[in-house]
Scaffold this motif. Structure first.
Motif, PDB file in Angstrom:
ATOM      1  N   SER A 192       7.306  -5.809  -2.781  1.00  0.00           N
ATOM      2  CA  SER A 192       8.309  -6.661  -3.437  1.00  0.00           C
ATOM      3  C   SER A 192       9.662  -6.629  -2.753  1.00  0.00           C
ATOM      4  O   SER A 192      10.393  -7.617  -2.760  1.00  0.00           O
ATOM      5  CB  SER A 192       8.456  -6.262  -4.904  1.00  0.00           C
ATOM      6  N   ALA A 193      10.021  -5.489  -2.156  1.00  0.00           N
ATOM      7  CA  ALA A 193      11.346  -5.403  -1.538  1.00  0.00           C
ATOM      8  C   ALA A 193      11.465  -6.282  -0.306  1.00  0.00           C
ATOM      9  O   ALA A 193      12.550  -6.736   0.035  1.00  0.00           O
ATOM     10  CB  ALA A 193      11.643  -3.952  -1.160  1.00  0.00           C
ATOM     11  N   LEU A 194      10.332  -6.533   0.376  1.00  0.00           N
ATOM     12  CA  LEU A 194      10.386  -7.311   1.608  1.00  0.00           C
ATOM     13  C   LEU A 194       9.966  -8.760   1.409  1.00  0.00           C
ATOM     14  O   LEU A 194      10.567  -9.666   1.972  1.00  0.00           O
ATOM     15  CB  LEU A 194       9.483  -6.674   2.677  1.00  0.00           C
ATOM     16  N   THR A 195       8.905  -8.996   0.647  1.00  0.00           N
ATOM     17  CA  THR A 195       8.354 -10.343   0.536  1.00  0.00           C
ATOM     18  C   THR A 195       8.655 -11.008  -0.790  1.00  0.00           C
ATOM     19  O   THR A 195       8.498 -12.216  -0.915  1.00  0.00           O
ATOM     20  CB  THR A 195       6.829 -10.311   0.725  1.00  0.00           C
ATOM     21  N   GLY A 196       9.039 -10.220  -1.815  1.00  0.00           N
ATOM     22  CA  GLY A 196       9.277 -10.776  -3.134  1.00  0.00           C
ATOM     23  C   GLY A 196       8.043 -10.815  -4.010  1.00  0.00           C
ATOM     24  O   GLY A 196       8.123 -11.197  -5.175  1.00  0.00           O
ATOM     25  N   GLU A 197       6.878 -10.425  -3.488  1.00  0.00           N
ATOM     26  CA  GLU A 197       5.663 -10.414  -4.296  1.00  0.00           C
ATOM     27  C   GLU A 197       5.663  -9.179  -5.192  1.00  0.00           C
ATOM     28  O   GLU A 197       5.743  -8.050  -4.711  1.00  0.00           O
ATOM     29  CB  GLU A 197       4.429 -10.404  -3.400  1.00  0.00           C
ATOM     30  N   ALA A 198       5.534  -9.384  -6.499  1.00  0.00           N
ATOM     31  CA  ALA A 198       5.632  -8.272  -7.437  1.00  0.00           C
ATOM     32  C   ALA A 198       4.319  -7.516  -7.587  1.00  0.00           C
ATOM     33  O   ALA A 198       4.311  -6.361  -8.002  1.00  0.00           O
ATOM     34  CB  ALA A 198       6.074  -8.785  -8.806  1.00  0.00           C
ATOM     35  N   VAL A 199       3.194  -8.160  -7.252  1.00  0.00           N
ATOM     36  CA  VAL A 199       1.883  -7.532  -7.432  1.00  0.00           C
ATOM     37  C   VAL A 199       1.524  -6.735  -6.188  1.00  0.00           C
ATOM     38  O   VAL A 199       1.657  -7.231  -5.067  1.00  0.00           O
ATOM     39  CB  VAL A 199       0.814  -8.608  -7.707  1.00  0.00           C
ATOM     40  N   PRO A 200       1.082  -5.493  -6.328  1.00  0.00           N
ATOM     41  CA  PRO A 200       0.716  -4.666  -5.163  1.00  0.00           C
ATOM     42  C   PRO A 200      -0.404  -5.302  -4.344  1.00  0.00           C
ATOM     43  O   PRO A 200      -1.227  -6.066  -4.868  1.00  0.00           O
ATOM     44  CB  PRO A 200       0.265  -3.346  -5.793  1.00  0.00           C
ATOM     45  N   VAL A 201      -0.437  -4.986  -3.049  1.00  0.00           N
ATOM     46  CA  VAL A 201      -1.476  -5.487  -2.158  1.00  0.00           C
ATOM     47  C   VAL A 201      -2.281  -4.312  -1.613  1.00  0.00           C
ATOM     48  O   VAL A 201      -1.788  -3.192  -1.502  1.00  0.00           O
ATOM     49  CB  VAL A 201      -0.875  -6.298  -0.988  1.00  0.00           C
ATOM     50  N   ARG A 202      -3.516  -4.567  -1.275  1.00  0.00           N
ATOM     51  CA  ARG A 202      -4.416  -3.542  -0.754  1.00  0.00           C
ATOM     52  C   ARG A 202      -4.643  -3.785   0.729  1.00  0.00           C
ATOM     53  O   ARG A 202      -4.976  -4.901   1.140  1.00  0.00           O
ATOM     54  CB  ARG A 202      -5.736  -3.589  -1.517  1.00  0.00           C
ATOM     55  N   LYS A 203      -4.463  -2.763   1.548  1.00  0.00           N
ATOM     56  CA  LYS A 203      -4.657  -2.860   2.989  1.00  0.00           C
ATOM     57  C   LYS A 203      -5.764  -1.896   3.403  1.00  0.00           C
ATOM     58  O   LYS A 203      -5.678  -0.690   3.151  1.00  0.00           O
ATOM     59  CB  LYS A 203      -3.364  -2.520   3.735  1.00  0.00           C
ATOM     60  N   ALA A 204      -6.805  -2.432   4.054  1.00  0.00           N
ATOM     61  CA  ALA A 204      -7.912  -1.605   4.529  1.00  0.00           C
ATOM     62  C   ALA A 204      -7.607  -1.075   5.923  1.00  0.00           C
ATOM     63  O   ALA A 204      -6.627  -1.472   6.571  1.00  0.00           O
ATOM     64  CB  ALA A 204      -9.199  -2.416   4.533  1.00  0.00           C
ATOM     65  N   THR A 205      -8.457  -0.172   6.399  1.00  0.00           N
ATOM     66  CA  THR A 205      -8.284   0.407   7.730  1.00  0.00           C
ATOM     67  C   THR A 205      -8.222  -0.696   8.783  1.00  0.00           C
ATOM     68  O   THR A 205      -9.052  -1.609   8.800  1.00  0.00           O
ATOM     69  CB  THR A 205      -9.443   1.370   8.046  1.00  0.00           C
ATOM     70  N   GLY A 206      -7.210  -0.604   9.648  1.00  0.00           N
ATOM     71  CA  GLY A 206      -7.028  -1.574  10.716  1.00  0.00           C
ATOM     72  C   GLY A 206      -6.090  -2.710  10.380  1.00  0.00           C
ATOM     73  O   GLY A 206      -5.675  -3.451  11.276  1.00  0.00           O
ATOM     74  N   GLU A 207      -5.711  -2.862   9.121  1.00  0.00           N
ATOM     75  CA  GLU A 207      -4.823  -3.959   8.740  1.00  0.00           C
ATOM     76  C   GLU A 207      -3.356  -3.570   8.941  1.00  0.00           C
ATOM     77  O   GLU A 207      -2.978  -2.403   8.765  1.00  0.00           O
ATOM     78  CB  GLU A 207      -5.061  -4.350   7.281  1.00  0.00           C
ATOM     79  N   PRO A 208      -2.514  -4.543   9.304  1.00  0.00           N
ATOM     80  CA  PRO A 208      -1.109  -4.231   9.613  1.00  0.00           C
ATOM     81  C   PRO A 208      -0.287  -3.944   8.354  1.00  0.00           C
ATOM     82  O   PRO A 208      -0.560  -4.477   7.278  1.00  0.00           O
ATOM     83  CB  PRO A 208      -0.612  -5.498  10.305  1.00  0.00           C
ATOM     84  N   VAL A 209       0.743  -3.109   8.521  1.00  0.00           N
ATOM     85  CA  VAL A 209       1.652  -2.744   7.435  1.00  0.00           C
ATOM     86  C   VAL A 209       3.081  -2.831   7.953  1.00  0.00           C
ATOM     87  O   VAL A 209       3.382  -2.319   9.039  1.00  0.00           O
ATOM     88  CB  VAL A 209       1.371  -1.317   6.918  1.00  0.00           C
ATOM     89  N   MET A 210       3.969  -3.471   7.193  1.00  0.00           N
ATOM     90  CA  MET A 210       5.379  -3.562   7.579  1.00  0.00           C
ATOM     91  C   MET A 210       6.161  -2.373   7.041  1.00  0.00           C
ATOM     92  O   MET A 210       5.863  -1.848   5.964  1.00  0.00           O
ATOM     93  CB  MET A 210       6.011  -4.850   7.042  1.00  0.00           C
ATOM     94  N   SER A 211       7.162  -1.963   7.773  1.00  0.00           N
ATOM     95  CA  SER A 211       8.061  -0.929   7.265  1.00  0.00           C
ATOM     96  C   SER A 211       8.859  -1.483   6.096  1.00  0.00           C
ATOM     97  O   SER A 211       9.117  -2.678   6.014  1.00  0.00           O
ATOM     98  CB  SER A 211       9.011  -0.457   8.366  1.00  0.00           C
TER      99      SER A 211
END
Length: 642
Positions: A192-211
């Motif tokens: 939410s702090a970066l994109t404004g999306e309030a619902v959590p997202v799930r990232k699997a192995t190999g998927e990118p993550v932003m600081s």
């Protein structure tokens, strides 16, 4: 909302408040000496009067002169600095009157002027010092380290030593420190702090993550693709700093009258001297012209306005911010955490085989065993309904998917539709026909192998949002646009019924800045936001307003106004308080100039001595200060919910 803004940065990247200039040793000295400069002339005035009353009148002048010199010395240094920057202020009149009074032996007049000047300067800086203290408290929690795998061991290191390909451990509740990808495990992230999306997202192995996003699930390993300085969050901070540097500060309200008032004073004093041949007559003009009403009344009205706003939970960072707040004509507003609450809440319950309350009770009872943000939202909803939560047993959780366990003798499965359908195959398809609001999350519940119902969660619009938008329209803000990082369909669905001029979505921080700049054609722009992605736009706007109660500290740092309570309806109240305070300040300015001008004419005609002029000036001071204190009361018609 946690402090999303702290990761990925060294201390040197922290942005300065938009209202504050770069720190300097000279300014630090001024902050330290201002209280002393009030005490010295006060003490000197009292001691000189005491000496005069007790028969030591020969020492009175010396005491008053000695008490005036420190104030005059600091004033001259400040005037030199201002002139080098091209600023001409009313301080010059105060310096001339003190210098002239000392030169012609009018020491009592000199010390009175010194006291009024020093007191006004101290009051003027009071509101900003108070705001800076609050900002220090907001930023005190910022982490500066990360956990790094090195030589088969875990080591906590400073962020600036992290390099691409380093492997990091990101614990639950921590902010992702650098850009990278999930190296192992499943990452459940709050973006939410970066994109404004309030619902959590799930990232699997190999998927990118932003600081800058927060880990709200179990621990996972992150493989860095960038250093901290090159990561997403650091880039946002650089945008903040660039926006702050480009925003020109406003002049002090009283100084806008400086050139004309200074010229009129010098002409009248010089003319009185040439016409009468008496320099004391010119000195009397300078003393009564000393702009103490302007130097004192304006900061008093500002402090009163800031204090009045603070009682409603609105922190205004000083006089410039207050005056800009009174002038705003266009608004750019974020969605998540601003128009909405910034977190998922239950918006609908679809029971299938039991009551809504029983469905929520059993699901929330099981979710007590999970730290997932959706699970905690269900628990909070059940507690708000005063439902008795039962202890779960034999709990098995799949991070980011759901959990299964025993509650009150029933086997309960709670999670995403796919997860529940996989755990209870015979009910596959039972949840397929649900129609949910755009951007909502459906939590499926199965009990004893049978479909029990759906709990629909979404980031709902604040109940007061529509009323606040309409109130801002009535206050003269003619242009209101939404600038959201969320998807287009979500942004449009949430804002249905709001009287907005435009809706912008899928925005990165640099695009929000561009929208703020474009809206300036309609007048001074106010930007309201709460996340790290809003900080650059808050700094670029004429006035940035941060939802500081739960928002990111980066947005609070970049903003000019911070809402210390999680209520959007405080903004119309703050605007009315700012306009009332500014109106009172201007009344005091006009009254002070008018009364001082009349006194100057009387002094030029030879009917007032310098001491008499100083005493009359004190009467004027008291009158305009009492008027300025009216800023603490009245002037507002806005009411919560009204």
């Amino acid at each position: 909302m946690p402090d999303h803004d702290s990761a990925g940065l060294s201390a040197s990247l922290s942005p300065r408040p938009s209202h504050a200039p770069a720190p300097s040793s000279l300014q630090a000295v001024y902050r330290f000496t201002r209280p002393i400069l009030v005490v010295v002339p006060t003490l000197g005035l009292v001691l000189g009067l005491a000496a005069h009353v007790t028969g030591g009148g020969q020492w009175s002048g010396t005491i008053w002169a000695a008490a005036t010199v420190p104030v005059l010395g600091v004033l001259i240094i400040e005037i030199i600095g201002s002139l080098r920057r091209g600023d001409v202020g009313l301080d010059i009149v105060a310096a001339l009157s003190m210098t002239g009074a000392l030169a012609f032996g009018e020491h009592l007049a000199a010390v009175v002027v010194a006291l009024m000047y020093a007191g006004g300067q101290y009051l003027e800086s009071f509101a900003e010092r108070r705001a800076n203290h609050e900002m220090t408290a907001l930023l005190a929690r910022a982490p500066r380290t990360a956990v790094l795998y090195r030589d088969g061991k875990l080591k906590e290191v400073a962020l600036d030593v992290i390099a691409p390909k380093d492997r990091l451990l990101v614990r639950q509740g921590e902010v992702v420190p650098v850009d990278g990808y999930v190296a192992s495990g499943v990452a459940v992230l709050d973006p939410s702090a970066l994109t404004g999306e309030a619902v959590p997202v799930r990232k699997a192995t190999g998927e990118p993550v932003m600081s800058g996003v927060m880990n709200v699930g179990d621990v996972f390993d992150l493989s860095a693709t960038h250093s901290a300085a090159e990561s997403t969050y650091a880039g946002i901070v650089r945008l903040v700093e660039a926006a702050q540097r480009s925003k020109a500060p406003m002049a002090r309200l009283a100084d806008r009258f400086a050139v004309a008032f200074l010229a009129a004073t010098i002409i009248l004093a010089g003319g009185a001297w040439l016409w009468s041949g008496d320099p004391i007559r010119a000195l009397a003009v300078l003393v009564i012209a000393t702009p103490c009403p302007l130097i004192l009344a304006v900061p008093v009205a500002i402090v009163a306005g800031v204090s009045r706003a603070a009682k409603s939970g609105v922190l205004i960072k000083g006089g410039r911010a207050l005056e800009t707040l009174a002038h705003v004509r266009a608004l750019v507003i974020d969605k998540t955490g601003t128009l909405t609450h910034g977190q998922a809440r239950i918006v609908h319950i679809h029971p299938m085989s039991l009551s809504s309350k029983k469905l929520l009770q059993l699901a929330a009872s099981l979710d007590q065993a999970s730290k997932h943000v959706i699970a905690q939202a269900l628990v909070a909803a059940a507690q708000a309904e005063a439902l008795d939560l039962l202890p779960p047993t034999a709990v098995e959780e799949i991070p980011g998917e759901g959990l299964e366990g025993i509650v009150d003798g029933h086997r309960v499965v709670v999670g995403g539709v796919r997860f529940v359908s996989q755990r209870v195959p015979k009910i596959a398809g039972a949840f397929a026909d649900g129609h949910y609001p755009v951007g909502a999350v459906a939590v499926a519940v199965a009990i004893d192998g049978e479909p029990a119902g759906l709990l629909i969660l979404a980031d709902a619009l604040r109940s007061e949002s529509a009323h606040v938008i309409d109130s801002l329209r009535r206050l003269g803000i003619s242009r209101i646009v939404l600038a959201s990082g969320d998807r287009r369909d979500v942004a449009e669905a949430v804002t249905v019924g709001l009287h907005l001029d435009e809706v912008h979505s899928n925005l990165k921080p640099d695009r929000k800045i561009a929208i703020v700049q474009a809206e300036k054609q309609y007048g001074p722009v106010m930007m309201i936001g709460d996340g790290v992605n809003d900080a650059p736009a808050l700094a670029a706007a004429d006035l940035g307003v941060a939802m500081g109660a739960r928002g990111a500290a980066a947005s609070a740092e970049a903003a000019d106004v911070v809402l210390l309570v999680d209520r959007l309806d405080r903004i119309p109240m703050a605007i009315e308080a700012a306009r009332w305070s500014r109106r009172i300040a201007l009344q005091s300015v006009y009254a002070g100039i008018g009364l001082s001008g009349a006194g100057m004419i009387v002094a030029a005609l030879g009917y007032l001595t310098p001491v008499q002029g100083a005493l009359i000036q004190e009467v004027i001071d008291v009158a305009v200060i009492l008027n300025a204190l009216r800023a603490l009361w009245g002037g507002g018609t806005y009411r919560l919910g009204g």
